[in-house]
Motif scaffolding. Sequence first.
Motif, PDB file in Angstrom:
ATOM      1  N   ALA A  56       0.800  -1.221   0.000  1.00 49.01           N
ATOM      2  CA  ALA A  56       0.000   0.000   0.000  1.00 49.01           C
ATOM      3  C   ALA A  56       0.834   1.273   0.000  1.00 49.01           C
ATOM      4  CB  ALA A  56      -0.945  -0.005   1.204  1.00 49.01           C
ATOM      5  N   VAL A  57       1.938   1.323   0.741  1.00 48.71           N
ATOM      6  CA  VAL A  57       2.751   2.545   0.832  1.00 48.71           C
ATOM      7  C   VAL A  57       3.270   2.985  -0.541  1.00 48.71           C
ATOM      8  CG1 VAL A  57       4.859   3.561   1.784  1.00 48.71           C
ATOM      9  CG2 VAL A  57       3.364   2.191   3.248  1.00 48.71           C
ATOM     10  N   PRO A  58       3.755   2.074  -1.405  1.00 43.64           N
ATOM     11  CA  PRO A  58       4.222   2.522  -2.732  1.00 43.64           C
ATOM     12  C   PRO A  58       3.118   3.151  -3.572  1.00 43.64           C
ATOM     13  CG  PRO A  58       5.135   0.368  -2.217  1.00 43.64           C
ATOM     14  CD  PRO A  58       4.102   0.653  -1.174  1.00 43.64           C
ATOM     15  N   LYS A  59       1.847   2.872  -3.276  1.00 41.48           N
ATOM     16  CA  LYS A  59       0.750   3.442  -4.059  1.00 41.48           C
ATOM     17  C   LYS A  59       0.365   4.839  -3.583  1.00 41.48           C
ATOM     18  CE  LYS A  59      -1.362  -1.062  -5.104  1.00 41.48           C
ATOM     19  NZ  LYS A  59      -2.569  -1.913  -4.979  1.00 41.48           N
ATOM     20  N   ALA A  60       0.405   5.058  -2.264  1.00 35.66           N
ATOM     21  CA  ALA A  60      -0.092   6.321  -1.711  1.00 35.66           C
ATOM     22  C   ALA A  60       0.986   7.174  -1.063  1.00 35.66           C
ATOM     23  CB  ALA A  60      -1.200   6.031  -0.693  1.00 35.66           C
ATOM     24  N   GLY A  61       2.171   6.623  -0.849  1.00 35.35           N
ATOM     25  CA  GLY A  61       3.205   7.369  -0.143  1.00 35.35           C
ATOM     26  C   GLY A  61       2.814   7.597   1.309  1.00 35.35           C
ATOM     27  N   PRO A  62       3.261   8.680   1.921  1.00 38.28           N
ATOM     28  CA  PRO A  62       2.917   8.943   3.323  1.00 38.28           C
ATOM     29  C   PRO A  62       1.410   9.050   3.556  1.00 38.28           C
ATOM     30  CG  PRO A  62       4.700  10.380   2.597  1.00 38.28           C
ATOM     31  CD  PRO A  62       4.171   9.702   1.375  1.00 38.28           C
ATOM     32  N   ALA A  63       0.667   9.412   2.512  1.00 33.42           N
ATOM     33  CA  ALA A  63      -0.787   9.542   2.636  1.00 33.42           C
ATOM     34  C   ALA A  63      -1.469   8.186   2.793  1.00 33.42           C
ATOM     35  CB  ALA A  63      -1.356  10.282   1.432  1.00 33.42           C
ATOM     36  N   VAL A  64      -0.691   7.121   2.891  1.00 39.32           N
ATOM     37  CA  VAL A  64      -1.284   5.813   3.166  1.00 39.32           C
ATOM     38  C   VAL A  64      -2.029   5.853   4.503  1.00 39.32           C
ATOM     39  CG1 VAL A  64       0.674   4.813   4.443  1.00 39.32           C
ATOM     40  CG2 VAL A  64      -0.826   3.322   3.086  1.00 39.32           C
ATOM     41  N   LEU A  65      -1.637   6.778   5.384  1.00 40.44           N
ATOM     42  CA  LEU A  65      -2.381   6.937   6.636  1.00 40.44           C
ATOM     43  C   LEU A  65      -3.822   7.367   6.359  1.00 40.44           C
ATOM     44  CD1 LEU A  65       0.284   8.738   8.875  1.00 40.44           C
ATOM     45  CD2 LEU A  65      -0.311   6.304   8.821  1.00 40.44           C
ATOM     46  N   VAL A  66      -4.015   8.195   5.341  1.00 40.44           N
ATOM     47  CA  VAL A  66      -5.362   8.584   4.935  1.00 40.44           C
ATOM     48  C   VAL A  66      -6.100   7.378   4.347  1.00 40.44           C
ATOM     49  CG1 VAL A  66      -6.728  10.117   3.459  1.00 40.44           C
ATOM     50  CG2 VAL A  66      -4.605  10.941   4.504  1.00 40.44           C
ATOM     51  N   SER A  67      -5.360   6.556   3.598  1.00 42.90           N
ATOM     52  CA  SER A  67      -5.955   5.337   3.039  1.00 42.90           C
ATOM     53  C   SER A  67      -6.454   4.419   4.148  1.00 42.90           C
ATOM     54  CB  SER A  67      -4.925   4.599   2.174  1.00 42.90           C
ATOM     55  OG  SER A  67      -4.461   5.404   1.111  1.00 42.90           O
ATOM     56  N   PHE A  68      -5.671   4.291   5.213  1.00 41.81           N
ATOM     57  CA  PHE A  68      -6.107   3.483   6.350  1.00 41.81           C
ATOM     58  C   PHE A  68      -7.356   4.081   6.990  1.00 41.81           C
ATOM     59  CE2 PHE A  68      -1.936   1.362   6.432  1.00 41.81           C
ATOM     60  CZ  PHE A  68      -2.327   0.080   6.777  1.00 41.81           C
ATOM     61  N   LEU A  69      -7.397   5.425   7.079  1.00 38.45           N
ATOM     62  CA  LEU A  69      -8.568   6.071   7.668  1.00 38.45           C
ATOM     63  C   LEU A  69      -9.816   5.846   6.811  1.00 38.45           C
ATOM     64  CD1 LEU A  69      -7.045   9.478   8.860  1.00 38.45           C
ATOM     65  CD2 LEU A  69      -7.868   7.595  10.299  1.00 38.45           C
ATOM     66  N   ILE A  70      -9.661   5.925   5.485  1.00 36.87           N
ATOM     67  CA  ILE A  70     -10.797   5.699   4.581  1.00 36.87           C
ATOM     68  C   ILE A  70     -11.290   4.261   4.705  1.00 36.87           C
ATOM     69  CG2 ILE A  70     -11.504   5.553   2.158  1.00 36.87           C
ATOM     70  CD1 ILE A  70      -9.597   7.892   1.594  1.00 36.87           C
ATOM     71  N   ALA A  71     -10.343   3.316   4.650  1.00 32.66           N
ATOM     72  CA  ALA A  71     -10.727   1.906   4.775  1.00 32.66           C
ATOM     73  C   ALA A  71     -11.359   1.638   6.138  1.00 32.66           C
ATOM     74  CB  ALA A  71      -9.501   1.023   4.571  1.00 32.66           C
ATOM     75  N   GLY A  72     -10.792   2.235   7.188  1.00 30.36           N
ATOM     76  CA  GLY A  72     -11.338   2.040   8.518  1.00 30.36           C
ATOM     77  C   GLY A  72     -12.708   2.674   8.678  1.00 30.36           C
ATOM     78  N   PHE A  73     -12.920   3.853   8.047  1.00 27.69           N
ATOM     79  CA  PHE A  73     -14.218   4.516   8.091  1.00 27.69           C
ATOM     80  C   PHE A  73     -15.276   3.652   7.416  1.00 27.69           C
ATOM     81  CE2 PHE A  73     -17.240   7.563   6.083  1.00 27.69           C
ATOM     82  CZ  PHE A  73     -17.826   8.034   7.250  1.00 27.69           C
ATOM     83  N   ALA A  74     -14.941   3.133   6.227  1.00 25.64           N
ATOM     84  CA  ALA A  74     -15.876   2.255   5.524  1.00 25.64           C
ATOM     85  C   ALA A  74     -16.167   1.003   6.343  1.00 25.64           C
ATOM     86  CB  ALA A  74     -15.306   1.869   4.159  1.00 25.64           C
ATOM     87  N   ALA A  75     -15.129   0.441   6.944  1.00 23.43           N
ATOM     88  CA  ALA A  75     -15.316  -0.749   7.764  1.00 23.43           C
ATOM     89  C   ALA A  75     -16.157  -0.443   8.997  1.00 23.43           C
ATOM     90  CB  ALA A  75     -13.957  -1.308   8.188  1.00 23.43           C
TER      91      ALA A  75
END
Length: 503
Positions: A56-75
């Motif tokens: 995941a990090v190579p796709k989003a860079g440091p903003a992978v933390l936002v990706s985790f928040l989005i996935a966690g929000f949906a979950a």
Amino acid sequence: MALSLREQLLRRKPIVFQQQHHQGEELARNLSTFQLTMFGVGATVGTGIFFVLGQAVPKAGPAVLVSFLIAGFAAGLSALCYAELASAIPVSGSTYSYAYHALGEFVAVVIAGCVLLEYGVSTGAVAVGWSSYFNELLQETIGWQLPEALSVSPIPVPVEDALGQITYPATGGMINLPAVVLVLLCMLLLIRGASESATINAIMVMIKLGVLVLFTVIGFSAFNADHFADFFGYGLSGISAAAGTIFFSFIGLDAVATAGEEVKNPQKALPRAIIGALTIVSGIYIAVAAAGLAAKPVEFFKETAGEAGLALILKDITGNQVWSTVLAAGAVISIFSVTLVTLYGQTRILFAVGRDGLIPKRFLEVDAKTMTPVFNTVTVSIIVALIGGFVPDVYLWDTVSIGTLMAFSVVAIGIIVLRRTHPNLERPFKVPGYPVVPILTVAVCIYIMWGLALVTWVIFLAWIAVVVAFYFAYGRKHATLNNYTSEEEIAEPGGRKRKDDEA
């Protein structure tokens, strides 16, 4: 009176309030709320952190933390929907069973295909990742590891060179033997019984959480603010793509719901376990991801994708192998629980589908002594072992996510449908903010699915086509509902009851 094709595809399974009303085999009801919560945590924590950062990090860079928040929000939204359906319909089969009750037979068949893909592929992917930590542990403890021929898939994976060219170099592997062995060990444990499996899983989960807390503390000790520079440099598309890759790691919510017929007091235990598991999972994910990025730049995750990344981070930070060995050992022990729970979930869904007659009755057979579906478990384990032994995990992550997202969307839609068709259904837990929460759940899931690669959609649609073809060739002819004729046993779309033809 014979049903038309439309009526058969849309007929809904009657909601059963007491488990003894089920016809056929039953499972032992002996799991506690704590064990069930640990099932959810065991199926998620580890899958997302020990492996997915490298993807995941190579796709989003440091903003992978936002990706985790989005996935966690949906979950989180999905968790609320799962909690309501699980409390109202506490049966095996999870999303498949909910869809059969709310949306009809054909949708249930499609969702069965989604969740079987979700569980089968995720179990294989986790087993592949476990293999790398197992080899890392061998190297750090005895100075030896399995040869590449016995620890790597023979199927090549894409590699991008400095000029951006994609090549597929030979792997030198014949079979990922540790992955195969792990699946077979989980199979033997599941055959012994669900309660024994749950106890061992709970112990492994506590070890896992302790190891990840240790990683977080050491990771933040090497904090470097430069690693978060150009935070959104990979764009919104990168954040969305990473969220799709990460999302599969929330499969534990569905795993909790698959145990509806094996838990004590399911109407209270299921909602508590689902929400409790989500809370623990989300907190540990964000903490570990932030600690990893604090310690290492994005380039590190690109270079170590597919390797025991967290152990390597600890080794670089501390300058010795002690803490990385501890983490590798914790990963080897605790990731066992991920494989165990996801394999368990798949066998219980097949059990529910078998009871409905949509697959051969062999999948419904329960051992008289252990009260577990042995044939079911052995069959699933063999297939998953082949996936883990011969398919690289890089081809598996996104395929798991799309199945999970489809399942979560259907659960949310099921909430809306059942509120209209069964307004008086007893619901010990109700989704707050209805109907906003279910609608928002579907919207977020669609957003994440939009970021998935085209090849993921091709694989997914091809698999669903196979599932639908099997349904028309076998399932619709053998469905248990074909034998139900009384007014209380079967319902047509729109909530109308179907009566016998008295002529």
